[in-house]
Design an enzyme around this catalytic site. Structure first.
Site, PDB file in Angstrom:
ATOM      1  N   HIS A  72       1.020  -1.079  -0.114  1.00 29.52           N
ATOM      2  CA  HIS A  72      -0.033  -0.088  -0.062  1.00 29.52           C
ATOM      3  C   HIS A  72       0.686   1.326  -0.055  1.00 29.52           C
ATOM      4  O   HIS A  72       1.627   1.260   0.673  1.00 29.52           O
ATOM      5  CB  HIS A  72      -0.845  -0.029   1.277  1.00 29.52           C
ATOM      6  CG  HIS A  72      -2.251  -0.806   0.966  1.00 29.52           C
ATOM      7  ND1 HIS A  72      -3.445  -0.497   1.617  1.00 29.52           N
ATOM      8  CD2 HIS A  72      -2.220  -1.961   0.308  1.00 29.52           C
ATOM      9  CE1 HIS A  72      -4.174  -1.624   1.192  1.00 29.52           C
ATOM     10  NE2 HIS A  72      -3.579  -2.173   0.302  1.00 29.52           N
ATOM     11  N   TYR A 204      -9.471   6.184   7.019  1.00 26.22           N
ATOM     12  CA  TYR A 204      -9.501   6.493   8.279  1.00 26.22           C
ATOM     13  C   TYR A 204     -10.479   7.802   8.323  1.00 26.22           C
ATOM     14  O   TYR A 204     -10.224   8.837   7.799  1.00 26.22           O
ATOM     15  CB  TYR A 204      -8.013   6.799   8.822  1.00 26.22           C
ATOM     16  CG  TYR A 204      -7.095   5.927   9.306  1.00 26.22           C
ATOM     17  CD1 TYR A 204      -6.375   5.392   8.416  1.00 26.22           C
ATOM     18  CD2 TYR A 204      -6.976   5.284  10.510  1.00 26.22           C
ATOM     19  CE1 TYR A 204      -5.276   4.230   8.538  1.00 26.22           C
ATOM     20  CE2 TYR A 204      -5.980   4.324  10.708  1.00 26.22           C
ATOM     21  CZ  TYR A 204      -5.212   3.694   9.736  1.00 26.22           C
ATOM     22  OH  TYR A 204      -4.311   2.737   9.931  1.00 26.22           O
ATOM     23  N   PRO A 296      -4.523   0.997  18.591  1.00 27.72           N
ATOM     24  CA  PRO A 296      -4.524   0.282  17.403  1.00 27.72           C
ATOM     25  C   PRO A 296      -4.479   1.485  16.170  1.00 27.72           C
ATOM     26  O   PRO A 296      -3.970   1.260  14.995  1.00 27.72           O
ATOM     27  CB  PRO A 296      -5.352  -0.765  17.120  1.00 27.72           C
ATOM     28  CG  PRO A 296      -6.505  -0.338  18.142  1.00 27.72           C
ATOM     29  CD  PRO A 296      -5.899   0.430  19.241  1.00 27.72           C
ATOM     30  N   LYS A 300       0.760   0.019  14.917  1.00 24.69           N
ATOM     31  CA  LYS A 300       2.233   0.103  15.519  1.00 24.69           C
ATOM     32  C   LYS A 300       2.347  -1.059  16.468  1.00 24.69           C
ATOM     33  O   LYS A 300       3.762  -1.420  16.422  1.00 24.69           O
ATOM     34  CB  LYS A 300       2.634   1.292  16.162  1.00 24.69           C
ATOM     35  CG  LYS A 300       2.736   2.551  15.215  1.00 24.69           C
ATOM     36  CD  LYS A 300       4.053   2.396  14.461  1.00 24.69           C
ATOM     37  CE  LYS A 300       4.052   3.480  13.471  1.00 24.69           C
ATOM     38  NZ  LYS A 300       4.147   2.916  12.013  1.00 24.69           N
ATOM     39  N   TYR A 388       3.669   6.691  10.020  1.00 22.37           N
ATOM     40  CA  TYR A 388       3.005   5.711   9.479  1.00 22.37           C
ATOM     41  C   TYR A 388       3.907   4.557   9.043  1.00 22.37           C
ATOM     42  O   TYR A 388       3.646   3.415   9.233  1.00 22.37           O
ATOM     43  CB  TYR A 388       1.858   5.940   8.848  1.00 22.37           C
ATOM     44  CG  TYR A 388       0.783   5.030   8.466  1.00 22.37           C
ATOM     45  CD1 TYR A 388      -0.387   5.249   9.571  1.00 22.37           C
ATOM     46  CD2 TYR A 388       0.708   3.860   7.838  1.00 22.37           C
ATOM     47  CE1 TYR A 388      -1.357   4.094   9.183  1.00 22.37           C
ATOM     48  CE2 TYR A 388      -0.148   2.964   7.617  1.00 22.37           C
ATOM     49  CZ  TYR A 388      -1.096   2.989   8.293  1.00 22.37           C
ATOM     50  OH  TYR A 388      -2.222   2.203   8.203  1.00 22.37           O
TER      51      TYR A 388
HETATM   52  P1  RFL Z   1       0.594 -11.129  21.667  1.00 24.31           P
HETATM   53  O1  RFL Z   1       0.544 -11.204  20.443  1.00 24.31           O
HETATM   54  O2  RFL Z   1      -0.202 -10.776  22.750  1.00 24.31           O
HETATM   55  O3  RFL Z   1       1.606 -12.352  22.148  1.00 24.31           O
HETATM   56  C1  RFL Z   1       1.512 -12.972  23.510  1.00 24.31           C
HETATM   57  C2  RFL Z   1       1.645 -14.547  23.606  1.00 24.31           C
HETATM   58  O4  RFL Z   1       1.932 -14.809  24.882  1.00 24.31           O
HETATM   59  C3  RFL Z   1       0.971 -15.899  25.326  1.00 24.31           C
HETATM   60  N1  RFL Z   1       0.978 -16.007  26.696  1.00 24.31           N
HETATM   61  C4  RFL Z   1       1.690 -17.075  27.420  1.00 24.31           C
HETATM   62  N2  RFL Z   1       2.335 -18.135  26.978  1.00 24.31           N
HETATM   63  C5  RFL Z   1       3.013 -18.786  28.091  1.00 24.31           C
HETATM   64  N3  RFL Z   1       2.667 -18.771  29.445  1.00 24.31           N
HETATM   65  C6  RFL Z   1       2.104 -17.356  29.843  1.00 24.31           C
HETATM   66  N4  RFL Z   1       1.790 -17.319  31.341  1.00 24.31           N
HETATM   67  C7  RFL Z   1       1.409 -16.696  28.792  1.00 24.31           C
HETATM   68  N5  RFL Z   1       0.593 -15.362  28.946  1.00 24.31           N
HETATM   69  C8  RFL Z   1       0.457 -15.164  27.635  1.00 24.31           C
HETATM   70  C9  RFL Z   1      -0.414 -15.459  24.524  1.00 24.31           C
HETATM   71  O5  RFL Z   1      -1.117 -16.746  24.343  1.00 24.31           O
HETATM   72  C10 RFL Z   1       0.232 -14.916  23.176  1.00 24.31           C
HETATM   73  O6  RFL Z   1       0.092 -16.101  22.455  1.00 24.31           O
HETATM   74  O7  RFL Z   1       2.117 -10.264  22.157  1.00 24.31           O
HETATM   75  P2  RFL Z   1       3.310  -9.851  21.004  1.00 24.31           P
HETATM   76  O8  RFL Z   1       3.851 -11.143  20.358  1.00 24.31           O
HETATM   77  O9  RFL Z   1       4.064  -8.658  21.660  1.00 24.31           O
HETATM   78  O10 RFL Z   1       2.677  -9.127  19.635  1.00 24.31           O
HETATM   79  C11 RFL Z   1       2.033  -7.754  19.929  1.00 24.31           C
HETATM   80  C12 RFL Z   1       0.998  -7.718  18.879  1.00 24.31           C
HETATM   81  O11 RFL Z   1       0.094  -8.884  18.854  1.00 24.31           O
HETATM   82  C13 RFL Z   1      -0.057  -6.366  19.228  1.00 24.31           C
HETATM   83  O12 RFL Z   1       0.764  -5.393  19.442  1.00 24.31           O
HETATM   84  C14 RFL Z   1      -0.774  -6.185  17.772  1.00 24.31           C
HETATM   85  O13 RFL Z   1      -1.803  -7.008  17.526  1.00 24.31           O
HETATM   86  C15 RFL Z   1      -1.429  -4.628  17.927  1.00 24.31           C
HETATM   87  N6  RFL Z   1      -2.276  -4.496  16.739  1.00 24.31           N
HETATM   88  C16 RFL Z   1      -1.631  -3.941  15.504  1.00 24.31           C
HETATM   89  N7  RFL Z   1      -0.298  -3.773  15.540  1.00 24.31           N
HETATM   90  C17 RFL Z   1       0.040  -3.393  14.339  1.00 24.31           C
HETATM   91  O14 RFL Z   1       1.504  -3.316  14.304  1.00 24.31           O
HETATM   92  N8  RFL Z   1      -0.580  -3.089  13.010  1.00 24.31           N
HETATM   93  C18 RFL Z   1      -1.756  -3.247  13.210  1.00 24.31           C
HETATM   94  O15 RFL Z   1      -2.476  -2.957  12.240  1.00 24.31           O
HETATM   95  C19 RFL Z   1      -2.412  -3.407  14.499  1.00 24.31           C
HETATM   96  N9  RFL Z   1      -3.849  -3.570  14.614  1.00 24.31           N
HETATM   97  C20 RFL Z   1      -3.777  -4.531  16.898  1.00 24.31           C
HETATM   98  C21 RFL Z   1      -4.473  -3.886  15.638  1.00 24.31           C
HETATM   99  C22 RFL Z   1      -4.166  -5.238  17.978  1.00 24.31           C
HETATM  100  C23 RFL Z   1      -5.629  -5.222  18.075  1.00 24.31           C
HETATM  101  N10 RFL Z   1      -6.125  -5.864  19.305  1.00 24.31           N
HETATM  102  C24 RFL Z   1      -7.240  -6.906  19.093  1.00 24.31           C
HETATM  103  C25 RFL Z   1      -5.396  -5.411  20.504  1.00 24.31           C
HETATM  104  C26 RFL Z   1      -5.700  -4.443  15.792  1.00 24.31           C
HETATM  105  C27 RFL Z   1      -6.292  -4.777  17.063  1.00 24.31           C
HETATM  106  C28 RFL Z   1      -7.990  -4.928  17.046  1.00 24.31           C
HETATM  107  C1  PHB Z   2      -6.136  -3.980  10.649  1.00 22.00           C
HETATM  108  O1  PHB Z   2      -6.376  -3.976   9.368  1.00 22.00           O
HETATM  109  O2  PHB Z   2      -6.742  -4.494  11.425  1.00 22.00           O
HETATM  110  C2  PHB Z   2      -5.795  -2.386  11.194  1.00 22.00           C
HETATM  111  C3  PHB Z   2      -5.114  -1.516  10.015  1.00 22.00           C
HETATM  112  C4  PHB Z   2      -4.897  -0.348  10.582  1.00 22.00           C
HETATM  113  C5  PHB Z   2      -4.589  -0.079  11.949  1.00 22.00           C
HETATM  114  C6  PHB Z   2      -5.486  -1.059  12.905  1.00 22.00           C
HETATM  115  C7  PHB Z   2      -5.791  -2.146  12.451  1.00 22.00           C
HETATM  116  O3  PHB Z   2      -4.419   1.040  12.189  1.00 22.00           O
END
Ligand code: RFL
Ligand code: PHB
Length: 395
Positions: A72, A204, A296, A300, A388
């Site tokens: 993108h 957005y 989110p 990042k 971004y």
């Molecule tokens: P995670 O992905 O939460 O993984 C942690 C893992 O640890 C396990 N765990 C354990 N395992 C063993 N023993 C224990 N006691 C444990 N406790 C926990 C869990 O089961 C899990 O598998 O953390 P990590 O690896 O630091 O990754 C971080 C990302 O997942 C998070 O920052 C992103 O998803 C945030 N996020 C986004 N980030 C982006 O860079 N771009 C995006 O577009 C974006 N969109 C989003 C997002 C997060 C969202 N939510 C649901 C919070 C959109 C959403 C809606």
């Molecule tokens: C997503 O595709 O889940 C997504 C994309 C951009 C954002 C947050 C989530 O800023």
């Protein structure tokens, strides 16, 4: 059990770290509390910075990403029924982002780890990190395969990649840490829908009724979000209500149309900013969501997690090759510089686009003025585009 690096958590941070260490010839064991199917299906991030994609490629995990990921070159900001496109390559000297879901990144890394890497134990829950301030830190964990159901993983280093709700952070004495937190009085209702995205780039939207985001998972699957009040239950929203509300918030003065389709998943995510300092205690290092959370809106979270584990893997390789602890000692400061830039950007994007409950007309006008500024000043627009598409990874 004994290993060089004990990794708690098989999210993107833990999985990528295991891969980077494997490539560097350093052994590790990953403990993950959930089962494989759960980890592979958890719907989350969608946007990879160019630097993140480069790291995955260099780690040998980029083959499917390069085939299926969507490059993108911009995003659209929508406000006052107007549309403004931010052109990333033109503003940043050629940078872009990749739409490739976190679920797919995790699937690719899990497959690689099971094929080529060290042990990755699912349904292995870390219970506590012990001896973090000694030379022999240990992780006590529960796993079906162990005698009596519990075992101890003895390590040279432990990296807590266990997300915001994990146990690793709890091993750092409260008196030695500082935490910074902000919660927001709203969340995101996210849906997956079997319908081609109604626009070829992310949209957005700032609207008096609240924020909306149009994203995608593939050319045939849309991912959309609506700002909802804190504490909303996804079940309160019928599919029709969701589409009606999305349509209102994305409305434009031209003939753009939102396509509807069957909704296959619905959930609500709370919004939070959080930083835990320092990101290290003795031989325990924190990475990803275990150390920091961003709302989110700036996309990042996953990219920060990648920055942390790249920094750790480089620092430990340096230590193994030269004997110098210099980079490990700098780990927390190196990561936090990038973390705070992402916190700032995510906060700016959130306050720019969401309508806080009880917001006044003054605040509405300020938001519109900020958006107008981005739409009319190359300097303001460049600031957004640079943030971004991503900040450089440490040293
Ligand atoms: P995670 O992905 O939460 O993984 C942690 C893992 O640890 C396990 N765990 C354990 N395992 C063993 N023993 C224990 N006691 C444990 N406790 C926990 C869990 O089961 C899990 O598998 O953390 P990590 O690896 O630091 O990754 C971080 C990302 O997942 C998070 O920052 C992103 O998803 C945030 N996020 C986004 N980030 C982006 O860079 N771009 C995006 O577009 C974006 N969109 C989003 C997002 C997060 C969202 N939510 C649901 C919070 C959109 C959403 C809606
Ligand atoms: C997503 O595709 O889940 C997504 C994309 C951009 C954002 C947050 C989530 O800023």
């Amino acid at each position: 059990m004994r290993t060089t690096v004990g990794i708690i958590g098989a999210g993107p941070a833990g999985l990528l770290l295991a891969r980077l260490l494997h490539v560097a010839g350093i052994d590790s064991v990953v403990l993950e509390s959930r089962d494989r199917a759960y980890v592979e299906r958890r719907q989350r991030a969608g946007i990879l910075e160019q630097g993140t994609a480069d790291v995955l490629r260099a780690a040998g995990a980029g083959e499917r990403m390069d085939r299926e990921g969507l490059r993108h070159d911009g995003i659209e900001l929508r406000f006052d029924r107007r549309r403004h496109r931010v052109d990333f390559p033109a503003l940043t000297g050629g940078r872009s982002v990749l739409v490739y879901a976190q679920t797919e990144v995790c699937k690719d890394l899990i497959a690689l780890q099971l094929r080529e890497g060290g042990p990755l134990l699912f349904e292995a829950e870390a219970l506590a990190v012990e001896g973090a301030d000694t030379d022999t830190p240990r992780v006590r964990f529960r796993h079906q395969g162990c005698e009596g159901g519990e075992d101890v993983l003895e390590c040279e280093y432990v990296v807590g990649c266990d997300g915001f709700w994990g146990v690793a952070r709890k091993a750092v004495p409260a008196g030695l840490t500082q935490t910074f937190e902000r919660t927001y009085p709203f969340g995101w209702l996210g849906i997956l829908a079997d319908v081609p995205p109604s626009h070829d780039e992310l949209v957005y939207a700032r609207h008096d009724r609240g924020f909306a985001l149009l994203s995608m998972r593939s050319p045939s699957v849309s991912r959309l979000y609506l700002q909802v009040p804190d504490g909303t239950d996804a079940g309160e929203w019928s599919d029709e209500d969701i589409w009606d509300e999305l349509e209102r918030r994305f409305e434009t003065a031209d003939d753009w149309r939102l396509e509807r389709g069957p909704i296959t998943q619905k959930s609500v995510t709370p919004m939070r900013s959080y930083v835990h300092e320092p990101m290290r205690h003795g031989r325990l290092f924190l990475a990803g969501d275990a150390a920091h959370i961003v709302p989110p809106t700036g996309a990042k979270g996953l990219n920060l997690a990648v920055g942390d584990v790249v920094t750790f893997a480089r620092a430990l390789s340096h230590r193994k090759e030269t004997g110098s602890p210099e980079l490990l000692d700098a780990y927390s400061d190196t990561c936090l510089r990038r973390v705070w830039q992402a916190e700032r950007f995510s906060y700016d994007m959130t306050t720019l686009l969401h309508r806080a409950p009880g917001a006044t007309g003054f605040e509405d006008r300020l938001q519109l003025a900020r958006l107008e500024r981005i739409a009319s000043s190359r300097a303001a627009e460049t600031d957004l585009a640079e943030a971004y598409t991503g900040f450089p990874f440490g040293r």
